[in-house]
Design an enzyme around this catalytic site. Structure first.
Site, PDB file in Angstrom:
ATOM      1  N   GLU A  40       1.083  -1.616   0.089  1.00 48.46           N
ATOM      2  CA  GLU A  40      -0.091  -0.474   0.071  1.00 48.46           C
ATOM      3  C   GLU A  40       0.818   1.186  -0.154  1.00 48.46           C
ATOM      4  OE1 GLU A  40      -3.129   0.316  -1.127  1.00 48.46           O
ATOM      5  OE2 GLU A  40      -3.467  -1.966  -0.574  1.00 48.46           O
ATOM      6  N   THR A  46       1.854   5.724  -7.599  1.00 45.37           N
ATOM      7  CA  THR A  46       2.878   4.942  -7.782  1.00 45.37           C
ATOM      8  C   THR A  46       1.813   3.715  -8.709  1.00 45.37           C
ATOM      9  OG1 THR A  46       4.902   5.281  -7.101  1.00 45.37           O
ATOM     10  CG2 THR A  46       5.035   3.306  -8.531  1.00 45.37           C
ATOM     11  N   TYR A 123      -5.918   6.828   5.103  1.00 44.89           N
ATOM     12  CA  TYR A 123      -6.166   5.515   3.810  1.00 44.89           C
ATOM     13  C   TYR A 123      -5.256   4.490   4.022  1.00 44.89           C
ATOM     14  CZ  TYR A 123      -4.905   2.993  -0.303  1.00 44.89           C
ATOM     15  OH  TYR A 123      -5.102   1.938  -1.170  1.00 44.89           O
ATOM     16  N   ASP A 141      -8.730   5.814  -1.424  1.00 41.26           N
ATOM     17  CA  ASP A 141      -8.008   7.140  -1.774  1.00 41.26           C
ATOM     18  C   ASP A 141      -8.517   7.511  -3.350  1.00 41.26           C
ATOM     19  OD1 ASP A 141      -8.440   4.685  -3.614  1.00 41.26           O
ATOM     20  OD2 ASP A 141      -6.041   3.786  -3.787  1.00 41.26           O
ATOM     21  N   CYS A 202     -18.156   2.072 -19.085  1.00 40.11           N
ATOM     22  CA  CYS A 202     -18.888   1.245 -18.640  1.00 40.11           C
ATOM     23  C   CYS A 202     -19.871   0.977 -18.219  1.00 40.11           C
ATOM     24  CB  CYS A 202     -20.366   2.992 -18.525  1.00 40.11           C
ATOM     25  SG  CYS A 202     -19.238   4.997 -18.001  1.00 40.11           S
TER      26      CYS A 202
END
Length: 373
Positions: A40, A46, A123, A141, A202
């Site tokens: 994490e 990145t 987070y 995030d 979508c």
């Protein structure tokens, strides 16, 4: 505010989609909280594809909390080299040392304890607690805020703390009992793979039917995000100093200060360029020579221009001109030999792997090596 039907549909369909379509990522093969924590931190700012080889090498070198806690910092920075944002690596090691000392090497399982560790924000704490320990904590995030903004048509600036707080509350309410680990990863995965920043896919989205932004034709307008100030440019003149005599075949490098930007990393000598813009090559070389002599007591004979390059930080851009150079003379001597300041060092090409450099200097040195006949 949002209907139970809308929320339940989202959670159930997202989980079903994730169980079928989730990527096989190395940190998902284990519930080891230490590995998940490392992944994490690496994934912040990145891309996944970039992180995977770094993650493998990092856990091979530091397979346990104890291994990372007791490792020399320079080894950690070297293993992190190329990922950028080196404060992440320093904060990670500081926090891991605290886990090693205070918690017997066991990553804490409570929000209060894990949030007290250096560099662990809402987070990261939510991600580790939910993914590793299946605690019903949100992990919000950029990907998650984008998905929630679109699905629930939240037209608020996601850069505002109040909006993040609202999103965290909403994300917590969406976690079905016993599903925190999979749900948070599914939410991240949807944002990364389907609900992308531009041209979202979508038609393949598992929750398209109740997406409020799609119904309103606003899927590409959301999330609302106030633009950050562009990074300011700084001109930097760089000296690629080649050794002579006993230092033939070596380069002069220096270590950055103990605190601040890129702290304690190694680099090629360079100076901030005081004029408002670049001058002629001869004037640029003269300015570089004078600045290094005045600021570092290093006197060089600049040679030919080698390359232009730049290094982008979040708040500044170094725009750099690189000149080849030789050591001309020094302001001090000791025992009749060459003297250089303590934070400088002559290194050969085969020694470079022992030092952690910011990416821009790796690139300069690589280009120089490849340019040799």
């Amino acid at each position: 505010m949002y209907s139970q039907e809308q929320m339940l549909y989202f959670s159930k369909n997202l989980l079903d989609w994730y169980h079928t379509h989730k990527r096989d990522l190395p940190w998902r093969r284990s519930k080891n909280p230490y590995y998940i924590w490392i992944s994490e931190v690496m994934l912040q700012q990145t891309r996944v594809d970039t992180v995977i080889p770094y993650f493998h090498r990092f856990i091979d070198q530091f397979p346990t909390v104890e291994a990372l806690a007791t490792a020399p910092e320079e080894n950690v920075l070297k293993a992190w080299e190329g990922l950028g944002y080196y404060s992440r690596a320093r904060n990670l090691q500081t926090a891991v040392r605290e886990v090693h000392e205070r918690y017997g090497g066991i990553v804490p399982q409570t929000k209060e304890e894990i949030s007290s560790l250096k560099g662990v924000g809402p987070y990261t704490s939510g991600a580790v607690l939910s993914i590793a320990y299946n605690k019903p904590e949100p992990a919000v995030d950029g990907n998650v805020m984008r998905v929630l903004s679109r699905y629930f048509l939240i037209e608020e600036d996601i850069m505002k703390p109040a909006t993040r707080t609202r999103m965290e509350k909403l994300a917590r309410e969406l976690i079905l009992e016993g599903t925190a680990s999979d749900f948070n990863q599914a939410l991240m995965e949807l944002g990364a793979m389907v609900c992308t920043p531009r041209s979202p896919h979508c038609l393949t989205c598992p929750v398209m039917a109740h997406c409020a932004a799609r119904e309103a034709g606003m899927e590409e307008a959301l999330p609302i995000k106030k633009k950050a100030k562009p990074p300011r440019p700084e001109l930097r003149a760089v000296a690629l100093i080649e050794g002579t005599g006993e230092n033939e075949g070596k380069w002069l490098i220096r270590q950055r200060p103990q605190e601040g930007l890129l702290a304690r990393m190694w680099e090629l000598p360079h100076v901030a360029w005081e004029p408002e813009g670049w001058l002629s090559d001869e004037e640029n070389k003269a300015g570089l020579r004078k600045a290094l002599a005045d600021q570092e007591q290093i006197v060089i004979q600049p040679g030919d221009w080698f390359m232009d390059t730049e290094h982008i930080f979040s708040h500044i851009i170094w725009k750099m001109k690189v000149f080849r150079a030789k050591m001309n003379s020094v302001s001090h001597s000791a025992g009749g030999g060459e003297w250089i300041p303590f934070h400088y060092r002559w290194v050969g090409t085969d020694e470079l792997s022992q030092y952690a450099f910011p990416n821009v200097f790796i690139r300069i040195m690589k280009d120089f090596i490849e340019s040799r006949p």
